[in-house]
Scaffold this motif. Structure first.
Motif, PDB file in Angstrom:
ATOM      1  N   GLY A 163       0.811  -1.203   0.000  1.00 31.36           N
ATOM      2  CA  GLY A 163       0.000   0.000   0.000  1.00 31.36           C
ATOM      3  C   GLY A 163       0.847   1.257   0.000  1.00 31.36           C
ATOM      4  N   TYR A 164       1.925   1.227   0.776  1.00 32.12           N
ATOM      5  CA  TYR A 164       2.800   2.396   0.847  1.00 32.12           C
ATOM      6  C   TYR A 164       3.465   2.673  -0.494  1.00 32.12           C
ATOM      7  CZ  TYR A 164       6.494   5.548   2.434  1.00 32.12           C
ATOM      8  OH  TYR A 164       7.332   6.631   2.592  1.00 32.12           O
ATOM      9  N   ALA A 165       3.861   1.615  -1.188  1.00 32.07           N
ATOM     10  CA  ALA A 165       4.479   1.791  -2.502  1.00 32.07           C
ATOM     11  C   ALA A 165       3.505   2.478  -3.458  1.00 32.07           C
ATOM     12  CB  ALA A 165       4.922   0.438  -3.068  1.00 32.07           C
ATOM     13  N   ASP A 166       2.248   2.084  -3.408  1.00 34.42           N
ATOM     14  CA  ASP A 166       1.240   2.732  -4.239  1.00 34.42           C
ATOM     15  C   ASP A 166       1.035   4.189  -3.815  1.00 34.42           C
ATOM     16  OD1 ASP A 166       0.665   0.813  -6.077  1.00 34.42           O
ATOM     17  OD2 ASP A 166      -1.348   0.353  -5.339  1.00 34.42           O
ATOM     18  N   LEU A 167       1.093   4.435  -2.513  1.00 36.28           N
ATOM     19  CA  LEU A 167       0.926   5.797  -2.008  1.00 36.28           C
ATOM     20  C   LEU A 167       2.034   6.707  -2.516  1.00 36.28           C
ATOM     21  CD1 LEU A 167      -0.788   7.569   0.014  1.00 36.28           C
ATOM     22  CD2 LEU A 167       0.946   6.988   1.718  1.00 36.28           C
ATOM     23  N   VAL A 168       3.270   6.239  -2.414  1.00 40.05           N
ATOM     24  CA  VAL A 168       4.416   7.031  -2.866  1.00 40.05           C
ATOM     25  C   VAL A 168       4.305   7.320  -4.361  1.00 40.05           C
ATOM     26  CG1 VAL A 168       6.923   7.028  -3.195  1.00 40.05           C
ATOM     27  CG2 VAL A 168       5.934   6.212  -1.040  1.00 40.05           C
ATOM     28  N   ALA A 169       3.828   6.329  -5.108  1.00 40.79           N
ATOM     29  CA  ALA A 169       3.708   6.481  -6.562  1.00 40.79           C
ATOM     30  C   ALA A 169       2.490   7.290  -6.976  1.00 40.79           C
ATOM     31  CB  ALA A 169       3.657   5.105  -7.220  1.00 40.79           C
ATOM     32  N   GLY A 170       1.642   7.631  -6.007  1.00 42.16           N
ATOM     33  CA  GLY A 170       0.435   8.381  -6.330  1.00 42.16           C
ATOM     34  C   GLY A 170      -0.710   7.524  -6.809  1.00 42.16           C
ATOM     35  N   ASN A 171      -0.606   6.199  -6.619  1.00 38.18           N
ATOM     36  CA  ASN A 171      -1.653   5.281  -7.051  1.00 38.18           C
ATOM     37  C   ASN A 171      -2.627   4.929  -5.937  1.00 38.18           C
ATOM     38  OD1 ASN A 171      -0.536   5.109  -9.649  1.00 38.18           O
ATOM     39  ND2 ASN A 171       0.930   3.558  -8.955  1.00 38.18           N
ATOM     40  N   LEU A 172      -2.378   5.420  -4.743  1.00 41.83           N
ATOM     41  CA  LEU A 172      -3.286   5.298  -3.598  1.00 41.83           C
ATOM     42  C   LEU A 172      -3.429   6.696  -3.015  1.00 41.83           C
ATOM     43  CD1 LEU A 172      -4.841   3.462  -1.526  1.00 41.83           C
ATOM     44  CD2 LEU A 172      -2.698   3.401  -0.213  1.00 41.83           C
ATOM     45  N   ASP A 173      -4.652   7.082  -2.663  1.00 40.56           N
ATOM     46  CA  ASP A 173      -4.876   8.468  -2.255  1.00 40.56           C
ATOM     47  C   ASP A 173      -4.677   8.722  -0.769  1.00 40.56           C
ATOM     48  OD1 ASP A 173      -5.525   9.707  -4.742  1.00 40.56           O
ATOM     49  OD2 ASP A 173      -7.431   8.638  -4.718  1.00 40.56           O
ATOM     50  N   TYR A 174      -4.871   7.710   0.085  1.00 40.70           N
ATOM     51  CA  TYR A 174      -4.751   7.982   1.523  1.00 40.70           C
ATOM     52  C   TYR A 174      -4.418   6.702   2.280  1.00 40.70           C
ATOM     53  CZ  TYR A 174      -5.833   9.407   6.287  1.00 40.70           C
ATOM     54  OH  TYR A 174      -5.740   9.676   7.627  1.00 40.70           O
ATOM     55  N   MET A 175      -3.514   6.833   3.230  1.00 43.73           N
ATOM     56  CA  MET A 175      -3.140   5.729   4.123  1.00 43.73           C
ATOM     57  C   MET A 175      -2.988   6.319   5.516  1.00 43.73           C
ATOM     58  SD  MET A 175       0.007   3.054   3.553  1.00 43.73           S
ATOM     59  CE  MET A 175       0.029   1.442   4.370  1.00 43.73           C
ATOM     60  N   GLU A 176      -3.793   5.833   6.472  1.00 41.20           N
ATOM     61  CA  GLU A 176      -3.836   6.477   7.786  1.00 41.20           C
ATOM     62  C   GLU A 176      -2.715   6.029   8.713  1.00 41.20           C
ATOM     63  OE1 GLU A 176      -5.170   2.635   9.127  1.00 41.20           O
ATOM     64  OE2 GLU A 176      -5.572   3.756   7.297  1.00 41.20           O
ATOM     65  N   GLN A 177      -2.034   4.931   8.410  1.00 44.52           N
ATOM     66  CA  GLN A 177      -0.930   4.454   9.227  1.00 44.52           C
ATOM     67  C   GLN A 177       0.149   3.890   8.319  1.00 44.52           C
ATOM     68  OE1 GLN A 177      -0.379   4.390  12.949  1.00 44.52           O
ATOM     69  NE2 GLN A 177       1.495   4.356  11.760  1.00 44.52           N
TER      70      GLN A 177
ATOM     71  N   GLN B  53       1.132   8.289  11.595  1.00 43.97           N
ATOM     72  CA  GLN B  53       1.776   8.997  10.496  1.00 43.97           C
ATOM     73  C   GLN B  53       0.984   8.647   9.230  1.00 43.97           C
ATOM     74  OE1 GLN B  53       3.699   7.003  12.746  1.00 43.97           O
ATOM     75  NE2 GLN B  53       3.804   8.913  13.892  1.00 43.97           N
ATOM     76  N   ALA B  54       0.254   9.619   8.730  1.00 45.02           N
ATOM     77  CA  ALA B  54      -0.589   9.415   7.559  1.00 45.02           C
ATOM     78  C   ALA B  54       0.058  10.028   6.333  1.00 45.02           C
ATOM     79  CB  ALA B  54      -1.968  10.030   7.790  1.00 45.02           C
ATOM     80  N   GLY B  55      -0.369   9.579   5.164  1.00 46.08           N
ATOM     81  CA  GLY B  55       0.122  10.140   3.914  1.00 46.08           C
ATOM     82  C   GLY B  55      -0.979  10.152   2.883  1.00 46.08           C
ATOM     83  N   TRP B  56      -0.850  11.030   1.887  1.00 48.15           N
ATOM     84  CA  TRP B  56      -1.855  11.138   0.838  1.00 48.15           C
ATOM     85  C   TRP B  56      -1.193  11.414  -0.500  1.00 48.15           C
ATOM     86  CZ3 TRP B  56      -1.830  14.131   5.297  1.00 48.15           C
ATOM     87  CH2 TRP B  56      -1.302  15.417   5.175  1.00 48.15           C
ATOM     88  N   SER B  57      -1.954  11.237  -1.555  1.00 45.84           N
ATOM     89  CA  SER B  57      -1.433  11.389  -2.909  1.00 45.84           C
ATOM     90  C   SER B  57      -1.321  12.869  -3.275  1.00 45.84           C
ATOM     91  CB  SER B  57      -2.357  10.681  -3.912  1.00 45.84           C
ATOM     92  OG  SER B  57      -3.593  11.368  -4.020  1.00 45.84           O
ATOM     93  N   PRO B  58      -0.546  13.182  -4.317  1.00 45.46           N
ATOM     94  CA  PRO B  58      -0.397  14.586  -4.721  1.00 45.46           C
ATOM     95  C   PRO B  58      -1.707  15.257  -5.111  1.00 45.46           C
ATOM     96  CG  PRO B  58       1.318  13.242  -5.719  1.00 45.46           C
ATOM     97  CD  PRO B  58       0.344  12.298  -5.091  1.00 45.46           C
ATOM     98  N   ARG B  59      -2.685  14.474  -5.575  1.00 44.09           N
ATOM     99  CA  ARG B  59      -3.931  15.111  -6.019  1.00 44.09           C
ATOM    100  C   ARG B  59      -4.861  15.485  -4.871  1.00 44.09           C
ATOM    101  NH1 ARG B  59      -8.457  11.218  -8.470  1.00 44.09           N
ATOM    102  NH2 ARG B  59      -8.588   9.620  -6.861  1.00 44.09           N
ATOM    103  N   MET B  60      -4.598  14.980  -3.661  1.00 40.05           N
ATOM    104  CA  MET B  60      -5.445  15.334  -2.515  1.00 40.05           C
ATOM    105  C   MET B  60      -5.147  16.764  -2.082  1.00 40.05           C
ATOM    106  SD  MET B  60      -7.427  12.735  -1.715  1.00 40.05           S
ATOM    107  CE  MET B  60      -7.940  13.113  -0.046  1.00 40.05           C
ATOM    108  N   SER B  61      -6.186  17.578  -2.022  1.00 36.61           N
ATOM    109  CA  SER B  61      -6.012  18.948  -1.546  1.00 36.61           C
ATOM    110  C   SER B  61      -6.412  19.105  -0.092  1.00 36.61           C
ATOM    111  CB  SER B  61      -6.822  19.923  -2.409  1.00 36.61           C
ATOM    112  OG  SER B  61      -8.199  19.574  -2.404  1.00 36.61           O
TER     113      SER B  61
END
Length: 549
Positions: A268-282, A522-530
């Motif tokens: 999931g994290y790999a997809d997040l970094v690549a912008g293929n997943l929009d949000y990961m809460e942990q 520690q959450a992360g989101w994709s570049p398209r999330m505003s």
């Protein structure tokens, strides 16, 4: 930090509306900005496969809970920033004595167009409480008059051979429909926290169609929330879309949500970094080492606290872990700070109790020496108990960071006690919970608790009261039960604190679960999330979530 809105609103002897109506959106760490054309866009959110079909009263784990919270609106909602309660589907919740409540509803409908009425709540609550229905959240209704008639006590507990007697009634006497928009709730004793609990999913309404064809509902759930069900691919994803006719005051800014299951957090994290997943809460521990996530997700990450705990629970019904000296010893054998430094780059705070900071009534250091790393004392207690090991710890392997942290726990235990300790993973969360719910666990297992509602009571009653819905290790202490009952019956939340705090201290002496870390994420989101706000229940706030495209 914690709002005292509930306590300030309650005046015994005067009928009051306990919460204000819904108002503006939440805050917290977010990406900021507005949604642009986001209303037509589906966002993807990291998730895990739900344990059960999506029935609110039978869902008490994170994977299913995320979806339930999108599909349903409750009598009460909680602000994203601080979890302060407000009236949502409820127009008013009134009481004069904290025992008898009158609830009035706003105009609302289900996704199938049928009205949300008083019966929608009363029938759903009676279904949840009725013992033969075996709903995991049934104990949340135990304070309503007549619960014992619909859910009689099993004489030898869930794991014993004897069966519970047949219920004396099918509905609780404490629930009465006044009219389509009004119903009353009579509790067995005053419970000032009751209005705050009503934002938890167990108290969701159900449409009439659920009771005529439950299988059809489970195949395509019908809720009354901001999103409606679209599709489910088991092991892959669950998709919901924004409900155009949602009657709530706050509307989603996106067109839908895909709750996506992954084989591992790293995938999931790999997809997040690549912008293929929009949000990961942990984010997984591999992203925390050296704070790599701050580089991988520059400008699109957050580090926030939330109302949650991480623990290791014991199957107390297994003779190997029946002696509290063994349980306390293993707690003392874990160097929490060293594990945090090694696995989380110091981003987890060692727990010193089973109630997290940020809640009114929290007391620091409740656990005392029982949660302090002390190898010599640990070895002494194990010797006194005649415990010779080996030790196995278990967890689901598809949860973010479970393998790394449990391997570190085992290394600490072995170093402290000299006993062999091994981590034995279970592939999926669903398999993991099935064993626990069947009371077939034979080793200490990962547990955690994110608040259902903002009260210290929520970290005690559901987990440690005898027979409670989330009392996975079957812990029982009559003194604890009595203190919890006194806290429940106190005239106000503030008056209840002393009883709950003393109950916490007694529980920690018995150590049915080992507190490991207070929860931050520690959450992360994709570049398209505003806008991407993590609320106090470690979920993406789906109402304010927005994209820039």
């Amino acid at each position: 930090m914690r709002s005292r809105r509930v306590a300030a609103s309650l005046a015994v002897g005067v009928s009051v509306a306990l919460f204000a109506s819904a108002c503006g959106g939440g805050g917290g760490d977010s990406a900021g900005g507005a949604g642009g054309d986001g209303a037509a866009t589906t966002i993807s959110v990291y998730s895990t496969e739900p344990e059960n079909p999506l029935v609110p009263s039978n869902t008490n784990e994170v994977g299913g809970g995320r979806v339930i919270d999108a599909l349903f609106s409750y009598l009460v909602g909680y602000e994203a920033e601080d979890a302060a309660p407000y009236n949502d589907v409820a127009e008013s919740i009134e009481t004069t004595d904290s025992q008898n409540y009158t609830i009035t509803l706003k105009d609302w409908t289900f996704h199938d167009g049928t009205p949300v009425t008083s019966s929608s709540f009363v029938d759903a609550w009676n279904f949840a409480a009725y013992g033969p229905n075996a709903q995991q959240n049934s104990s949340f209704f135990s304070q309503i008059q007549g619960f014992a008639d619909v859910n009689p006590t099993d004489p030898d507990g869930e794991s014993g051979p004897a069966e519970a007697p047949a219920p004396a009634a099918e509905t609780m006497s404490g629930l009465q429909v006044v009219d389509d928009k009004t119903f009353t709730v009579a509790l067995t004793a005053p419970f000032s926290v009751f209005p705050t609990t009503l934002g938890y999913s167990a108290f969701a309404p159900l449409p009439e169609s659920f009771f005529t064809d439950q299988a059809a509902f489970e195949a395509a759930p019908i809720g009354n929330g901001p999103f409606r069900y679209v599709d489910r691919q088991p092991g892959a994803n669950i998709t919901v879309e924004t409900w155009a006719d949602f009657p709530g005051e706050r509307k989603p800014q996106v067109g839908g949500v895909e709750f996506r299951s992954y084989a591992s957090p790293e995938a999931g994290y790999a997809d997040l970094v690549a912008g293929n997943l929009d949000y990961m809460e942990q984010l997984p521990p591999s992203a925390l080492v050296g704070r790599l996530f701050e580089q991988d997700l520059a400008g699109r990450n957050s580090n926030t606290t939330y109302l949650g705990m991480n623990t290791i629970a014991f199957p107390i019904y297994d003779p190997k872990y029946a002696d509290p000296r063994v349980r306390v010893a293993l707690s003392m054998a874990i160097d929490r700070q060293a594990v945090s430094d090694q696995v989380y780059d110091g981003l987890r705070d060692p727990a010193a109790g089973i109630v997290p900071p940020g809640l009114d009534g929290y007391v620091d250091g409740q656990c005392g020496e029982n949660c302090t790393y002390n190898p010599d004392r640990a070895k002494q207690l194990l010797a006194e108990a005649g415990f010779t090991g080996p030790i196995e710890l278990t967890s689901n392997a598809d949860g973010a960071g479970n393998q790394e942290v449990f391997q570190a726990f085992c290394i600490s235990i072995t170093n402290a006690t000299g006993l062999e300790c091994n981590f034995v993973p279970v592939p999926t969360f669903a398999e993991f919970r099935t064993t626990i719910n069947a009371r077939e666990a034979t080793t200490p297992f990962r547990t955690g608790w994110s608040a259902d509602y903002p009260s210290i009571e929520n970290f005690l009653n559901p987990l440690y009261r005898t027979g409670a819905s989330a009392n996975d290790g079957e812990y029982s202490n009559p003194q604890v039960d009595a203190l919890l009952a006194q806290g429940d019956a106190a005239p106000s939340p503030d008056a209840a604190f002393g009883f709950y705090q003393e109950a916490e201290r007694l529980i920690l002496q018995d150590m049915p679960t080992i507190p490991t870390f207070y929860s931050n994420t520690q959450a992360g989101w994709s570049p398209r999330m505003s806008t991407a706000t993590t609320n106090q229940f470690r979920e993406l706030d789906l109402i304010t979530a927005a994209v820039s495209e």
